[in-house]
Motif scaffolding. Structure first.
Motif, PDB file in Angstrom:
ATOM      1  N   LEU A   1      -6.167  -4.525  -4.074  1.00  0.00           N
ATOM      2  CA  LEU A   1      -6.250  -5.090  -2.723  1.00  0.00           C
ATOM      3  C   LEU A   1      -5.043  -4.775  -1.849  1.00  0.00           C
ATOM      4  CD1 LEU A   1      -7.747  -8.602  -3.595  1.00  0.00           C
ATOM      5  CD2 LEU A   1      -8.948  -6.582  -2.726  1.00  0.00           C
ATOM      6  N   ALA A   2      -4.087  -4.035  -2.371  1.00  0.00           N
ATOM      7  CA  ALA A   2      -2.853  -3.770  -1.623  1.00  0.00           C
ATOM      8  C   ALA A   2      -3.137  -3.138  -0.264  1.00  0.00           C
ATOM      9  CB  ALA A   2      -1.918  -2.882  -2.434  1.00  0.00           C
ATOM     10  N   HIS A   3      -4.094  -2.235  -0.192  1.00  0.00           N
ATOM     11  CA  HIS A   3      -4.387  -1.544   1.064  1.00  0.00           C
ATOM     12  C   HIS A   3      -4.962  -2.467   2.137  1.00  0.00           C
ATOM     13  CE1 HIS A   3      -8.250  -1.554  -0.986  1.00  0.00           C
ATOM     14  NE2 HIS A   3      -8.815  -1.288   0.176  1.00  0.00           N
ATOM     15  N   GLU A   4      -5.380  -3.689   1.760  1.00  0.00           N
ATOM     16  CA  GLU A   4      -5.951  -4.665   2.695  1.00  0.00           C
ATOM     17  C   GLU A   4      -4.966  -5.756   3.081  1.00  0.00           C
ATOM     18  OE1 GLU A   4      -9.335  -6.370   0.777  1.00  0.00           O
ATOM     19  OE2 GLU A   4     -10.418  -4.464   0.678  1.00  0.00           O
ATOM     20  N   ARG A   5      -3.771  -5.738   2.545  1.00  0.00           N
ATOM     21  CA  ARG A   5      -2.847  -6.853   2.694  1.00  0.00           C
ATOM     22  C   ARG A   5      -1.606  -6.456   3.491  1.00  0.00           C
ATOM     23  NH1 ARG A   5      -3.285  -9.372  -3.413  1.00  0.00           N
ATOM     24  NH2 ARG A   5      -5.296 -10.374  -3.071  1.00  0.00           N
ATOM     25  N   ALA A   6      -1.538  -6.950   4.702  1.00  0.00           N
ATOM     26  CA  ALA A   6      -0.372  -6.665   5.543  1.00  0.00           C
ATOM     27  C   ALA A   6       0.898  -7.220   4.911  1.00  0.00           C
ATOM     28  CB  ALA A   6      -0.568  -7.241   6.942  1.00  0.00           C
TER      29      ALA A   6
ATOM     30  N   ARG B   1      -2.690   5.612  -2.453  1.00  0.00           N
ATOM     31  CA  ARG B   1      -4.004   6.263  -2.589  1.00  0.00           C
ATOM     32  C   ARG B   1      -4.141   7.485  -1.675  1.00  0.00           C
ATOM     33  NH1 ARG B   1      -8.097   1.097  -3.001  1.00  0.00           N
ATOM     34  NH2 ARG B   1      -7.096   0.190  -4.803  1.00  0.00           N
ATOM     35  N   GLY B   2      -3.052   8.229  -1.562  1.00  0.00           N
ATOM     36  CA  GLY B   2      -3.070   9.455  -0.769  1.00  0.00           C
ATOM     37  C   GLY B   2      -2.992   9.240   0.731  1.00  0.00           C
ATOM     38  N   ARG B   3      -2.780   8.010   1.152  1.00  0.00           N
ATOM     39  CA  ARG B   3      -2.705   7.686   2.584  1.00  0.00           C
ATOM     40  C   ARG B   3      -1.349   7.084   2.905  1.00  0.00           C
ATOM     41  NH1 ARG B   3      -7.086   5.330   5.146  1.00  0.00           N
ATOM     42  NH2 ARG B   3      -5.876   5.853   6.974  1.00  0.00           N
ATOM     43  N   SER B   4      -0.873   7.354   4.081  1.00  0.00           N
ATOM     44  CA  SER B   4       0.389   6.777   4.544  1.00  0.00           C
ATOM     45  C   SER B   4       0.250   5.253   4.642  1.00  0.00           C
ATOM     46  CB  SER B   4       0.716   7.366   5.918  1.00  0.00           C
ATOM     47  OG  SER B   4       1.534   6.514   6.654  1.00  0.00           O
ATOM     48  N   VAL B   5       1.230   4.535   4.105  1.00  0.00           N
ATOM     49  CA  VAL B   5       1.225   3.077   4.216  1.00  0.00           C
ATOM     50  C   VAL B   5       1.288   2.682   5.686  1.00  0.00           C
ATOM     51  CG1 VAL B   5       2.604   1.010   3.726  1.00  0.00           C
ATOM     52  CG2 VAL B   5       2.104   2.652   1.906  1.00  0.00           C
ATOM     53  N   ARG B   6       1.994   3.457   6.486  1.00  0.00           N
ATOM     54  CA  ARG B   6       2.068   3.204   7.934  1.00  0.00           C
ATOM     55  C   ARG B   6       0.662   3.224   8.546  1.00  0.00           C
ATOM     56  NH1 ARG B   6       6.383   3.533  10.818  1.00  0.00           N
ATOM     57  NH2 ARG B   6       7.451   4.881   9.341  1.00  0.00           N
ATOM     58  N   ASP B   7      -0.142   4.226   8.202  1.00  0.00           N
ATOM     59  CA  ASP B   7      -1.505   4.320   8.732  1.00  0.00           C
ATOM     60  C   ASP B   7      -2.390   3.192   8.209  1.00  0.00           C
ATOM     61  OD1 ASP B   7      -0.764   6.592  10.109  1.00  0.00           O
ATOM     62  OD2 ASP B   7      -1.737   7.980   8.700  1.00  0.00           O
ATOM     63  N   LEU B   8      -2.273   2.884   6.926  1.00  0.00           N
ATOM     64  CA  LEU B   8      -3.071   1.791   6.353  1.00  0.00           C
ATOM     65  C   LEU B   8      -2.768   0.473   7.060  1.00  0.00           C
ATOM     66  CD1 LEU B   8      -2.770   2.659   2.566  1.00  0.00           C
ATOM     67  CD2 LEU B   8      -4.853   2.782   3.959  1.00  0.00           C
TER      68      LEU B   8
ATOM     69  N   ALA C   1      -1.553   0.088  10.129  1.00  0.00           N
ATOM     70  CA  ALA C   1      -2.037   0.170  11.517  1.00  0.00           C
ATOM     71  C   ALA C   1      -3.547  -0.037  11.613  1.00  0.00           C
ATOM     72  CB  ALA C   1      -1.650   1.521  12.125  1.00  0.00           C
ATOM     73  N   GLU C   2      -4.277   0.309  10.558  1.00  0.00           N
ATOM     74  CA  GLU C   2      -5.734   0.180  10.569  1.00  0.00           C
ATOM     75  C   GLU C   2      -6.230  -1.230  10.253  1.00  0.00           C
ATOM     76  OE1 GLU C   2      -7.026   3.191   7.850  1.00  0.00           O
ATOM     77  OE2 GLU C   2      -6.313   4.808   9.149  1.00  0.00           O
ATOM     78  N   LEU C   3      -5.339  -2.087   9.784  1.00  0.00           N
ATOM     79  CA  LEU C   3      -5.754  -3.461   9.497  1.00  0.00           C
ATOM     80  C   LEU C   3      -6.038  -4.201  10.797  1.00  0.00           C
ATOM     81  CD1 LEU C   3      -3.283  -4.538   6.663  1.00  0.00           C
ATOM     82  CD2 LEU C   3      -5.686  -3.893   6.445  1.00  0.00           C
ATOM     83  N   PRO C   4      -6.911  -5.200  10.755  1.00  0.00           N
ATOM     84  CA  PRO C   4      -7.174  -5.992  11.963  1.00  0.00           C
ATOM     85  C   PRO C   4      -5.896  -6.652  12.475  1.00  0.00           C
ATOM     86  CG  PRO C   4      -8.740  -6.543  10.215  1.00  0.00           C
ATOM     87  CD  PRO C   4      -7.702  -5.631   9.612  1.00  0.00           C
ATOM     88  N   GLU C   5      -5.799  -6.778  13.781  1.00  0.00           N
ATOM     89  CA  GLU C   5      -4.626  -7.407  14.389  1.00  0.00           C
ATOM     90  C   GLU C   5      -4.400  -8.794  13.816  1.00  0.00           C
ATOM     91  OE1 GLU C   5      -1.312  -8.459  16.368  1.00  0.00           O
ATOM     92  OE2 GLU C   5      -2.134  -6.444  16.164  1.00  0.00           O
ATOM     93  N   SER C   6      -5.462  -9.515  13.525  1.00  0.00           N
ATOM     94  CA  SER C   6      -5.315 -10.869  12.981  1.00  0.00           C
ATOM     95  C   SER C   6      -4.590 -10.850  11.626  1.00  0.00           C
ATOM     96  CB  SER C   6      -6.678 -11.538  12.834  1.00  0.00           C
ATOM     97  OG  SER C   6      -7.515 -10.771  11.979  1.00  0.00           O
TER      98      SER C   6
END
Length: 175
Positions: free
Chosen positions: A114-119, A135-142, A144-149
């Motif tokens: 669940l790390a990729h879903e947890r701000a 998982r091959g993706r920038s943590v910065r991008d992951l 930024a893609e999370l909901p603002e909430s």
């Protein structure tokens, strides 16, 4: 060498001291530590906010299961009780990634599922390592893609748990 990213959190007792004790308990294996982040609780349980941080560790004598065991020992030392999933805790230590290991073993799933879903994991990780990849993706991008909430519930503090200069790591990360 085995390098791991550990997510640490606390919302019972002196949370800052609980996190500091984890960092100190990891000793010379610590490579970098994020600033502390105050975060809204995750998982729908009514409780006070958490303090969270990420610790990057590296030790040639500790494998992925070894990091899990060390985290569990530090939780035990803090009198962690597993009463309610996602409930309040004195301290929580999760292995987020360990080298490039991928594991579906129920005892240690890597990368953390669940790390990729947890701000509250991604923001401190980015603070400790601006070039982090999950998982091959920038943590910065992951992040930024999370909901603002999700991102709004994570607030950077000025609290630092580790001083690389004092710990003899002057050439290392400044967090």
């Amino acid at each position: 060498m085995t390098r791991a990213v550990l997510s640490i959190g606390s919302n019972i007792g002196d949370s800052e001291q609980q996190l500091r004790a984890v960092v100190e308990g990891l000793g010379d294996a610590v490579v970098a530590v994020s600033t502390v982040f105050a975060t809204a609780p995750w998982g729908g349980i009514d409780q006070q906010d958490f303090l969270n941080a990420v610790v990057i560790v590296d030790d040639e004598n500790t494998d992925c299961r070894g990091w899990l065991r060390r985290g569990q020992q530090l939780e035990t030392a803090a009198h962690r009780e597993r009463v309610q999933r996602w409930g309040p805790r004195t301290v929580d230590v999760d292995v987020v990634v360990c080298d490039d290991v991928v594991s579906d073993d129920p005892e240690l799933i890597l990368p953390h599922p669940l790390a990729h879903e947890r701000a509250f994991v991604l923001a401190p990780w980015l603070d400790a390592d601006p070039d982090a990849v999950l998982r091959g993706r920038s943590v910065r991008d992951l992040l930024a893609e999370l909901p603002e909430s999700e991102r709004a519930g994570v607030r950077r503090t000025e609290t630092r748990l580790w001083d690389p200069v004092r710990c003899g790591r002057a050439g290392g990360d400044s967090t």
